[in-house]
Design a protein around this motif. Structure first.
Motif, PDB file in Angstrom:
ATOM      1  N   LEU A   1      25.590   1.432 -17.814  1.00 37.90           N
ATOM      2  CA  LEU A   1      25.042   2.195 -18.944  1.00 37.90           C
ATOM      3  C   LEU A   1      24.363   3.492 -18.503  1.00 37.90           C
ATOM      4  N   LEU A   2      24.751   3.992 -17.336  1.00 33.69           N
ATOM      5  CA  LEU A   2      24.185   5.228 -16.808  1.00 33.69           C
ATOM      6  C   LEU A   2      25.179   6.379 -16.921  1.00 33.69           C
ATOM      7  N   LEU A   3      24.655   7.581 -16.773  1.00 29.02           N
ATOM      8  CA  LEU A   3      25.473   8.788 -16.728  1.00 29.02           C
ATOM      9  C   LEU A   3      25.890   9.082 -15.295  1.00 29.02           C
TER      10      LEU A   3
ATOM     11  N   LEU B   1      19.835  14.569 -21.944  1.00 26.75           N
ATOM     12  CA  LEU B   1      19.752  14.789 -20.502  1.00 26.75           C
ATOM     13  C   LEU B   1      21.126  14.836 -19.833  1.00 26.75           C
ATOM     14  N   ALA B   2      22.167  14.490 -20.543  1.00 27.31           N
ATOM     15  CA  ALA B   2      23.515  14.516 -19.974  1.00 27.31           C
ATOM     16  C   ALA B   2      23.992  15.953 -19.834  1.00 27.31           C
ATOM     17  N   ASN B   3      24.554  16.281 -18.667  1.00 25.28           N
ATOM     18  CA  ASN B   3      25.120  17.616 -18.511  1.00 25.28           C
ATOM     19  C   ASN B   3      26.614  17.592 -18.811  1.00 25.28           C
ATOM     20  N   GLY B   4      27.267  18.722 -18.659  1.00 25.95           N
ATOM     21  CA  GLY B   4      28.658  18.851 -19.067  1.00 25.95           C
ATOM     22  C   GLY B   4      29.663  18.169 -18.166  1.00 25.95           C
ATOM     23  N   ARG B   5      29.218  17.550 -17.078  1.00 23.10           N
ATOM     24  CA  ARG B   5      30.110  16.821 -16.180  1.00 23.10           C
ATOM     25  C   ARG B   5      29.836  15.313 -16.188  1.00 23.10           C
ATOM     26  N   GLN B   6      28.856  14.898 -16.954  1.00 23.99           N
ATOM     27  CA  GLN B   6      28.434  13.496 -16.905  1.00 23.99           C
ATOM     28  C   GLN B   6      28.954  12.695 -18.094  1.00 23.99           C
ATOM     29  N   TRP B   7      29.303  11.435 -17.804  1.00 22.64           N
ATOM     30  CA  TRP B   7      29.736  10.485 -18.826  1.00 22.64           C
ATOM     31  C   TRP B   7      29.100   9.129 -18.547  1.00 22.64           C
ATOM     32  N   ARG B   8      28.843   8.392 -19.603  1.00 23.27           N
ATOM     33  CA  ARG B   8      28.337   7.028 -19.458  1.00 23.27           C
ATOM     34  C   ARG B   8      29.455   6.115 -18.958  1.00 23.27           C
ATOM     35  N   THR B   9      29.124   5.186 -18.070  1.00 17.90           N
ATOM     36  CA  THR B   9      30.081   4.180 -17.629  1.00 17.90           C
ATOM     37  C   THR B   9      30.437   3.275 -18.803  1.00 17.90           C
ATOM     38  N   PRO B  10      31.687   3.266 -19.248  1.00 14.03           N
ATOM     39  CA  PRO B  10      32.037   2.407 -20.384  1.00 14.03           C
ATOM     40  C   PRO B  10      32.142   0.947 -19.952  1.00 14.03           C
ATOM     41  N   PRO B  11      31.757   0.001 -20.798  1.00 10.88           N
ATOM     42  CA  PRO B  11      31.989  -1.414 -20.482  1.00 10.88           C
ATOM     43  C   PRO B  11      33.485  -1.695 -20.446  1.00 10.88           C
TER      44      PRO B  11
ATOM     45  N   VAL C   1      15.852   4.997 -23.936  1.00 10.42           N
ATOM     46  CA  VAL C   1      16.986   5.128 -23.034  1.00 10.42           C
ATOM     47  C   VAL C   1      18.279   4.978 -23.830  1.00 10.42           C
ATOM     48  N   GLY C   2      19.193   5.937 -23.675  1.00 11.17           N
ATOM     49  CA  GLY C   2      20.465   5.871 -24.380  1.00 11.17           C
ATOM     50  C   GLY C   2      21.393   4.852 -23.748  1.00 11.17           C
ATOM     51  N   ARG C   3      22.178   4.190 -24.592  1.00 11.12           N
ATOM     52  CA  ARG C   3      23.126   3.202 -24.065  1.00 11.12           C
ATOM     53  C   ARG C   3      24.454   3.196 -24.820  1.00 11.12           C
ATOM     54  N   PHE C   4      24.546   3.896 -25.954  1.00 11.44           N
ATOM     55  CA  PHE C   4      25.795   3.964 -26.723  1.00 11.44           C
ATOM     56  C   PHE C   4      26.307   5.400 -26.745  1.00 11.44           C
ATOM     57  N   GLY C   5      27.582   5.541 -27.114  1.00 12.28           N
ATOM     58  CA  GLY C   5      28.200   6.861 -27.110  1.00 12.28           C
ATOM     59  C   GLY C   5      28.706   7.208 -25.724  1.00 12.28           C
ATOM     60  N   TRP C   6      29.685   8.106 -25.675  1.00 13.60           N
ATOM     61  CA  TRP C   6      30.338   8.435 -24.410  1.00 13.60           C
ATOM     62  C   TRP C   6      29.414   9.152 -23.435  1.00 13.60           C
ATOM     63  N   LYS C   7      28.312   9.697 -23.917  1.00 11.88           N
ATOM     64  CA  LYS C   7      27.311  10.289 -23.035  1.00 11.88           C
ATOM     65  C   LYS C   7      25.969   9.567 -23.131  1.00 11.88           C
ATOM     66  N   ALA C   8      26.004   8.301 -23.529  1.00  9.14           N
ATOM     67  CA  ALA C   8      24.769   7.525 -23.692  1.00  9.14           C
ATOM     68  C   ALA C   8      23.768   8.305 -24.532  1.00  9.14           C
ATOM     69  N   ASN C   9      24.285   8.957 -25.573  1.00 10.27           N
ATOM     70  CA  ASN C   9      23.459   9.847 -26.388  1.00 10.27           C
ATOM     71  C   ASN C   9      22.854   9.153 -27.600  1.00 10.27           C
ATOM     72  N   VAL C  10      22.999   7.827 -27.685  1.00 11.02           N
ATOM     73  CA  VAL C  10      22.417   7.039 -28.767  1.00 11.02           C
ATOM     74  C   VAL C  10      21.776   5.796 -28.168  1.00 11.02           C
ATOM     75  N   ALA C  11      20.589   5.444 -28.669  1.00 11.29           N
ATOM     76  CA  ALA C  11      19.843   4.336 -28.087  1.00 11.29           C
ATOM     77  C   ALA C  11      20.048   3.010 -28.802  1.00 11.29           C
ATOM     78  N   THR C  12      20.286   3.027 -30.114  1.00 12.18           N
ATOM     79  CA  THR C  12      20.353   1.784 -30.879  1.00 12.18           C
ATOM     80  C   THR C  12      21.563   1.767 -31.800  1.00 12.18           C
ATOM     81  N   LEU C  13      21.998   0.565 -32.147  1.00 15.21           N
ATOM     82  CA  LEU C  13      23.093   0.418 -33.097  1.00 15.21           C
ATOM     83  C   LEU C  13      22.707   0.918 -34.478  1.00 15.21           C
ATOM     84  N   ALA C  14      21.436   0.772 -34.842  1.00 23.74           N
ATOM     85  CA  ALA C  14      20.989   1.261 -36.149  1.00 23.74           C
ATOM     86  C   ALA C  14      21.200   2.766 -36.260  1.00 23.74           C
ATOM     87  N   HIS C  15      20.837   3.499 -35.220  1.00 19.47           N
ATOM     88  CA  HIS C  15      21.053   4.949 -35.216  1.00 19.47           C
ATOM     89  C   HIS C  15      22.551   5.263 -35.181  1.00 19.47           C
ATOM     90  N   GLN C  16      23.274   4.590 -34.288  1.00 25.24           N
ATOM     91  CA  GLN C  16      24.710   4.854 -34.159  1.00 25.24           C
ATOM     92  C   GLN C  16      25.426   4.666 -35.489  1.00 25.24           C
TER      93      GLN C  16
END
Length: 468
Positions: free
Chosen positions: A380-382, A397-407, A245-260
């Motif tokens: 942390l959802l789109l 899975l994010a489409n062109g209108r979706q963004w992750r809720t920023p903290p 499950v993605g949780r980082f990036g503006w579209k929750a397109n990254v799952a871990t800090l190591a990857h980010q």
């Protein structure tokens, strides 16, 4: 009774006191700090060896990398293409970037604003398909002997509106263009998406939120009758080589800090690592492919231990405590925040997990982050945010209108740390109220409710958000 223990009344008063628990945004990790360095402290409950490791990671986060070959073998390998020479160049003082300022003919390079690129379709793991000439990210700098990819220009169009009480406002809609493309034109169906570098505080705590809690957010929203229907992104994590499950990036397109972190070293600075071992050169960029590497005889330009130390540094950056939690106006704003359903997406409270995640070697996080009651204000959802904020570019899975809720934690300290308050994914909003007014799609009802607020209510709502 709201999620944080306050009572929302029809009138202007609120009768509750939050106490220390709500003030400590990151549980025992919280630091009581304000001013320019408010985002740069280690978690308050780290032990001495971890504090030493924090300092080591900090040094590699903030210092510039240089072009290879160089006598500074631990820090050479910059580029060939890049947008910054260090992590801190985008995350100044561990804080938030801002859009470039092109006023009065100035040509400020967009360091803290990166431009994602892709074309329709997906890669082998379901992610965006890179644009064939310029890759998955536009890079406007290059080392000696290599051409930069080109330049980005930015202008704004005014969008006028008014509140129900007649008060007028003006928003700014950004318009981007590319020029001086040194490797030829982009594909005709190229898509692009601007992204501002966010503040880095508390990211280790976000990583420690159990995945089940993120999925529960989506389930609970789907079970209601309202318009809010957040969904989790599911993305490929390179370090663990699995879908998460993605949780980082503006579209929750990254799952871990190591990857980010490894991906940012690769895409932003041009530094290779074990997760991303190849330079980001496309077949058209032959000068890029021929450039010297800093990895000669050493495998990668940043070794596993140093990369892990940089991840650890970010993971243990503490969120600062809330301010003014007992202020009467702040409490009114908090009630209004809940009343108009802002807290549905900006979920206030979680308890972090009790076990180590992700299970990587070398270890990249701390047990000090575990079993903490935290208040990040995100699900942390789109979410579909409407046409006004849409970039038209899918990302897993994010489409062109979706963004992750920023903290929202720390949002009121951004002016102290970074000297601005440019918000949203591309920094178009010049403060909290402008960010709210850009909300649409699933958040339209909430925005429209705010448009009905009088001046005192608007001021209280903003004051509450800025207390976080």
């Amino acid at each position: 009774m709201g999620a944080l223990g306050f009572v929302a009344l029809a009138g202007p008063e609120v009768v509750a006191h939050p106490g220390e628990a709500e003030e400590k945004t990151g549980g025992d990790t919280t630091v009581f700090a304000t001013g320019r360095n408010a985002f740069s402290f280690p978690a308050a409950n780290l032990d001495d060896p971890e504090r030493t490791r924090f300092v080591i990671g900090n040094s590699f986060f903030k210092r510039n990398w240089v072009q290879a070959p160089a006598s500074t073998k631990a820090r050479d390998g910059l580029g060939p293409h890049f947008i910054a020479r260090s992590c801190a160049a985008c995350h100044m003082q561990d804080g938030r970037g801002a859009p470039p300022d092109f006023r009065k003919g100035l040509s400020e390079p967009p360091v803290a604003l990166l431009m994602r690129l892709s074309v329709p379709g997906t890669d082998r793991v379901g992610g965006p398909l890179p644009e064939p000439v310029y890759g998955d990210q536009f890079q406007n700098f290059a080392i000696r002997g290599v051409k930069s990819e080109g330049q980005i220009a930015l202008r704004y169009e005014n969008v006028a509106g008014r509140f129900a009480d007649g008060t007028r406002y003006t928003l700014q809609r950004p318009v981007y263009s590319f020029s001086k493309l040194n490797y030829g034109p982009m594909a005709k169906d190229a898509m692009f998406s601007p992204r501002i570098a966010p503040q880095v505080i508390g990211v280790g705590l976000l990583e420690a939120i159990p995945e089940a809690e993120i999925l529960r957010n989506a389930q609970e929203q789907a079970a209601t009758d309202g318009p809010i229907r957040g969904v989790a992104n599911r993305v490929y994590d390179v370090p663990s080589q699995q879908m998460l499950v993605g949780r980082f990036g503006w579209k929750a397109n990254v799952a871990t800090l190591a990857h980010q972190t490894a991906a940012a070293f690769s895409g932003d600075i041009g530094i290779t690592s074990r997760p991303f071992p190849e330079p980001t050169c496309t077949p058209r960029q032959t000068d890029c492919a021929a450039a010297p590497s800093g990895a000669d005889g050493r495998g990668h330009e940043i070794d596993d231990r140093t990369l892990a130390d940089v991840v650890f540094y970010q993971a243990t950056l503490a969120p600062p405590a809330r301010r003014n939690v007992n202020d009467a106006q702040v409490r009114v704003g908090q009630a209004l925040f809940a009343q108009v359903q802002c807290a549905t997406c900006h979920r206030p409270t979680y308890t972090t997990a009790r076990e180590l995640f992700p299970p990587l070697t070398p270890r990249v996080t701390s047990k000090a982050l575990f079993n903490q009651t935290i208040h990040p204000y995100t699900d942390l959802l789109l979410h579909d945010m409407g046409d006004g904020l849409a970039d038209g570019r899918p990302d897993f899975l994010a489409n062109g209108r979706q963004w992750r809720t920023p903290p929202l934690w720390g949002i009121g300290l951004i002016p102290d740390v970074n000297g601005h308050q440019r918000l949203l994914h591309d920094g178009r909003a010049r403060g909290v109220m402008e960010a709210i007014l850009w909300h649409d799609g699933e958040a339209r009802e909430s925005r429209d409710a705010v448009l009905q607020f009088n001046a005192a209510e608007r001021e209280a709502l903003v004051k509450f958000v800025e207390s976080l």
